[in-house]
Scaffold this active site. Structure first.
Site, PDB file in Angstrom:
ATOM      1  N   HIS A   1       0.822  -1.214   0.000  1.00 46.88           N
ATOM      2  CA  HIS A   1       0.000   0.000   0.000  1.00 46.88           C
ATOM      3  C   HIS A   1       0.858   1.266   0.000  1.00 46.88           C
ATOM      4  O   HIS A   1       2.053   1.246   0.287  1.00 46.88           O
ATOM      5  CB  HIS A   1      -0.925   0.006   1.225  1.00 46.88           C
ATOM      6  CG  HIS A   1      -0.172   0.015   2.522  1.00 46.88           C
ATOM      7  ND1 HIS A   1       0.428   1.147   3.033  1.00 46.88           N
ATOM      8  CD2 HIS A   1       0.096  -0.976   3.405  1.00 46.88           C
ATOM      9  CE1 HIS A   1       1.026   0.859   4.173  1.00 46.88           C
ATOM     10  NE2 HIS A   1       0.846  -0.430   4.421  1.00 46.88           N
TER      11      HIS A   1
ATOM     12  N   GLU B   1      -1.826  -7.444   7.198  1.00 47.76           N
ATOM     13  CA  GLU B   1      -0.480  -7.340   7.758  1.00 47.76           C
ATOM     14  C   GLU B   1      -0.345  -8.273   8.956  1.00 47.76           C
ATOM     15  O   GLU B   1      -1.330  -8.774   9.496  1.00 47.76           O
ATOM     16  CB  GLU B   1      -0.214  -5.880   8.161  1.00 47.76           C
ATOM     17  CG  GLU B   1       1.140  -5.601   8.792  1.00 47.76           C
ATOM     18  CD  GLU B   1       2.320  -5.978   7.921  1.00 47.76           C
ATOM     19  OE1 GLU B   1       2.548  -7.190   7.716  1.00 47.76           O
ATOM     20  OE2 GLU B   1       3.042  -5.066   7.471  1.00 47.76           O
TER      21      GLU B   1
END
Length: 198
Positions: A16, A87
């Site tokens: 990202h 994550e």
């Protein structure tokens, strides 16, 4: 340049864009923070970097920072959010200063020596989760060229199931915001092809 067989599939795994927590040096993990203006610009640069690639499917972590990045890169497309692309969970350290992170590459004190004791995930668990999620995606019959947006730690954990991440770090350094890891996929096996860096 790589050679692609008729049976080969392509996975583009992207980190990202820069977030508020990135610039404030906060551990993010499963908690979230928005993209910065720079993060938005990074995503738009990544869009230009891969504009010639014909993707047939799109995936994102469930984190807002990943979804927003994918929407900036791919535009108004249908995509699927998957928890398997999240994550690493850092437990009670989420939202705390990155100064608490172990020094990368220190053989005497690693992430696994700290975070799992405070509710976080083991690296091996993140690797297995990412490997299963991405293998399941690429094994779908109509998935030939896929873009998936995830996170630095999760991408590194996945990379370590394909090749030696220490060697990657020596050659490329850290995985930067909006870096894209290109893999080929054939017979349940991923092969690293290249790093696309804005």
């Amino acid at each position: 340049m790589y050679k692609r067989s008729d049976y080969m599939k392509d996975l583009y795994l992207m980190r990202h864009g820069e977030t508020l927590f990135n610039i404030r040096r906060k551990i993010q993990g499963w908690c979230d923070s928005p993209l910065t203006e720079n993060g938005i610009n990074q995503a738009l640069m990544a869009k230009q970097k891969i504009k010639g690639i014909s993707f047939d499917h799109y995936y994102s972590s469930t984190a807002e920072r990943s979804c927003d990045t994918l929407e900036l890169v791919a535009g108004d497309v249908n995509y699927k959010r998957l928890k398997g692309l999240k994550e690493r969970n850092f437990g009670t350290f989420e939202g705390e200063s990155e100064d608490l992170n172990p020094v990368w590459g220190n053989p005497d004190f690693t992430y696994d020596d700290l975070f799992p004791h405070y509710g976080g995930e083991l690296r091996a668990d993140v690797s297995r989760r990412m490997k299963k999620t991405l293998t399941d995606i690429m094994n779908k019959d109509d998935h030939h060229c896929v873009l998936a947006v995830s996170h630095a730690g999760a991408c590194a954990a996945f990379y370590s199931t394909v090749a030696d991440y220490t060697t990657f770090r020596k050659e490329y350094g850290r995985l930067m915001n909006c870096d894209i890891l290109h893999f080929q996929f054939e017979n349940d096996t991923f092969t690293f092809v290249e790093l696309l860096r804005i």
